[in-house]
Write a protein that holds these residues in place. Structure first.
Motif, PDB file in Angstrom:
ATOM      1  N   VAL A 263       8.814   8.807  -1.249  1.00  0.00           N
ATOM      2  CA  VAL A 263       9.384   7.457  -1.312  1.00  0.00           C
ATOM      3  C   VAL A 263       8.363   6.414  -1.762  1.00  0.00           C
ATOM      4  O   VAL A 263       8.746   5.331  -2.206  1.00  0.00           O
ATOM      5  N   TRP A 264       7.065   6.726  -1.652  1.00  0.00           N
ATOM      6  CA  TRP A 264       6.007   5.808  -2.067  1.00  0.00           C
ATOM      7  C   TRP A 264       4.989   6.548  -2.935  1.00  0.00           C
ATOM      8  O   TRP A 264       3.810   6.682  -2.563  1.00  0.00           O
ATOM      9  N   PRO A 265       5.388   7.048  -4.094  1.00  0.00           N
ATOM     10  CA  PRO A 265       4.471   7.885  -4.895  1.00  0.00           C
ATOM     11  C   PRO A 265       3.220   7.163  -5.368  1.00  0.00           C
ATOM     12  O   PRO A 265       2.115   7.717  -5.279  1.00  0.00           O
ATOM     13  N   GLN A 266       3.371   5.947  -5.868  1.00  0.00           N
ATOM     14  CA  GLN A 266       2.211   5.202  -6.362  1.00  0.00           C
ATOM     15  C   GLN A 266       1.304   4.776  -5.219  1.00  0.00           C
ATOM     16  O   GLN A 266       0.078   4.926  -5.277  1.00  0.00           O
ATOM     17  N   ALA A 267       1.895   4.227  -4.170  1.00  0.00           N
ATOM     18  CA  ALA A 267       1.109   3.732  -3.041  1.00  0.00           C
ATOM     19  C   ALA A 267       0.386   4.867  -2.327  1.00  0.00           C
ATOM     20  O   ALA A 267      -0.775   4.726  -1.921  1.00  0.00           O
ATOM     21  N   THR A 268       1.062   5.997  -2.178  1.00  0.00           N
ATOM     22  CA  THR A 268       0.417   7.127  -1.497  1.00  0.00           C
ATOM     23  C   THR A 268      -0.729   7.677  -2.327  1.00  0.00           C
ATOM     24  O   THR A 268      -1.752   8.114  -1.779  1.00  0.00           O
ATOM     25  N   HIS A 269      -0.582   7.652  -3.643  1.00  0.00           N
ATOM     26  CA  HIS A 269      -1.682   8.071  -4.512  1.00  0.00           C
ATOM     27  C   HIS A 269      -2.929   7.224  -4.235  1.00  0.00           C
ATOM     28  O   HIS A 269      -4.043   7.755  -4.117  1.00  0.00           O
ATOM     29  N   ARG A 270      -2.736   5.916  -4.109  1.00  0.00           N
ATOM     30  CA  ARG A 270      -3.861   5.023  -3.798  1.00  0.00           C
ATOM     31  C   ARG A 270      -4.380   5.257  -2.394  1.00  0.00           C
ATOM     32  O   ARG A 270      -5.598   5.194  -2.135  1.00  0.00           O
ATOM     33  N   TYR A 271      -3.483   5.511  -1.456  1.00  0.00           N
ATOM     34  CA  TYR A 271      -3.876   5.821  -0.074  1.00  0.00           C
ATOM     35  C   TYR A 271      -4.823   7.013  -0.042  1.00  0.00           C
ATOM     36  O   TYR A 271      -5.860   6.991   0.647  1.00  0.00           O
ATOM     37  N   VAL A 272      -4.481   8.048  -0.800  1.00  0.00           N
ATOM     38  CA  VAL A 272      -5.338   9.236  -0.847  1.00  0.00           C
ATOM     39  C   VAL A 272      -6.695   8.882  -1.445  1.00  0.00           C
ATOM     40  O   VAL A 272      -7.743   9.280  -0.918  1.00  0.00           O
ATOM     41  N   GLU A 273      -6.697   8.135  -2.521  1.00  0.00           N
ATOM     42  CA  GLU A 273      -7.966   7.743  -3.149  1.00  0.00           C
ATOM     43  C   GLU A 273      -8.836   6.959  -2.176  1.00  0.00           C
ATOM     44  O   GLU A 273     -10.051   7.216  -2.071  1.00  0.00           O
ATOM     45  N   TRP A 274      -8.249   6.017  -1.466  1.00  0.00           N
ATOM     46  CA  TRP A 274      -9.013   5.213  -0.517  1.00  0.00           C
ATOM     47  C   TRP A 274      -9.549   6.068   0.612  1.00  0.00           C
ATOM     48  O   TRP A 274     -10.704   5.904   1.027  1.00  0.00           O
ATOM     49  N   CYS A 275      -8.735   6.977   1.121  1.00  0.00           N
ATOM     50  CA  CYS A 275      -9.203   7.837   2.214  1.00  0.00           C
ATOM     51  C   CYS A 275     -10.363   8.718   1.771  1.00  0.00           C
ATOM     52  O   CYS A 275     -11.356   8.878   2.499  1.00  0.00           O
TER      53      CYS A 275
END
Length: 297
Positions: free
Chosen positions: A209-221
């Motif tokens: 449901v949040w493909p773009q945001a989760t991609h950034r979440y992974v990068e930040w983590c």
């Protein structure tokens, strides 16, 4: 692109029509959204209701996604309790343009360490693709034994583990058993902790449901910024797991207009979601975070 190079794999839902038939056009559309975000796609995992699908439906899913002209890497779930059927499934999938397999600890039987080693070894040998082994004791009824990783660490097709025990201690013990194997968090909310302990990425439900945001979440983590994201993502991911997966994800995808129906295969039902406002609020929170921290930067 290898399994390890792909830092975020979306455990994709399987869209259905109102009558329960596959909705392959919606499926293709969801794959395109993951492609736009730069995510890999896992089909027919537990989020994809793989065990609730008949063999012909599963074949149609693999055929549909493999025939797309896409650079998105495709992983296919392999899970059940009939060993020969899993081998035959791998052999079928290898006729198509798929990139990897997710091999789940055998269900229900609760095999011991030697049985688990034999199960995974024969599946790895049946495959000519790289494989990710999946530890999810809450679903299979048995924890993957460290002996599995120790015994199979040198197998050329064993390249990664999806760890979804929810335990950092277990994760660290597994790492000791297979130091050269890549580990992926199987829990969205656990990624900040696993990232600090050296994992390679995430196999995600919320990225449906949040493909773009989760991609950034992974990068930040993976960059060490997970702790500052934890309160927001823990709150919102908890909403996506407030009912059995993938019920809330499908309901929200329908609300967003990304799929035509929130239909699920029995015994799952969308009626479990009693308060749609919680899903809408989580969606707004993530959208606002993405807009403020990514788009407007």
């Amino acid at each position: 692109m290898s399994i390890i190079d792909t830092k975020l794999w979306t455990a994709l839902v399987t869209p259905l029509q109102e009558n329960g038939d596959l909705h392959l056009d919606d499926l293709r559309s969801l794959v395109r959204k993951q492609e736009e975000a730069g995510n890999g796609v896992l089909v027919l995992g537990s989020t994809g209701e793989g065990l609730a699908m008949g063999l012909e439906d599963k074949k149609q899913v693999v055929q549909a996604v493999s025939e797309l002209d896409t650079e998105t890497p495709i992983m296919v779930g392999v899970g059940g309790f009939n060993h020969q059927k899993q081998v035959e499934w791998i052999e079928f999938c290898q006729q198509y343009d798929v990139d990897a397999f997710l091999l789940v600890t055998p269900l229900y039987a609760k095999p011991g360490p030697k049985g688990q080693v034999e199960w995974f070894k024969t599946l790895l040998e049946a495959s000519d693709k790289p494989c990710m082994l999946y530890n999810v004791p809450s679903r299979t009824g048995v924890k993957m034994e460290p002996l599995v990783l120790k015994e199979l660490a040198d197998h050329p097709n064993f390249v990664a583990v999806k760890e979804a025990s929810g335990s950092v201690e277990d994760y660290q013990n597994y790492r000791k058993s297979a130091k050269d194997i890549a580990f992926f968090s199987g829990d969205d909310g656990m990624l900040p902790f696993f990232a600090m302990a050296g994992c390679e990425g995430l196999v995600s439900v919320v990225s449906n449901v949040w493909p773009q945001a989760t991609h950034r979440y992974v990068e930040w983590c993976l960059d060490g910024r997970g702790p500052e994201l934890l309160p927001l993502w823990q709150e919102c991911s908890d909403v996506l797991f407030s009912s059995p997966n993938p019920i809330p994800a499908k309901v929200l995808l329908k609300e967003k207009g990304w799929i035509s129906a929130a239909t699920l295969r029995p015994p799952l039902t969308g009626d479990e979601v009693e308060d749609l406002s919680l899903l809408k609020n989580a969606d707004n929170l993530i959208e606002n975070w993405y807009n403020e921290n990514i788009l407007n930067k």
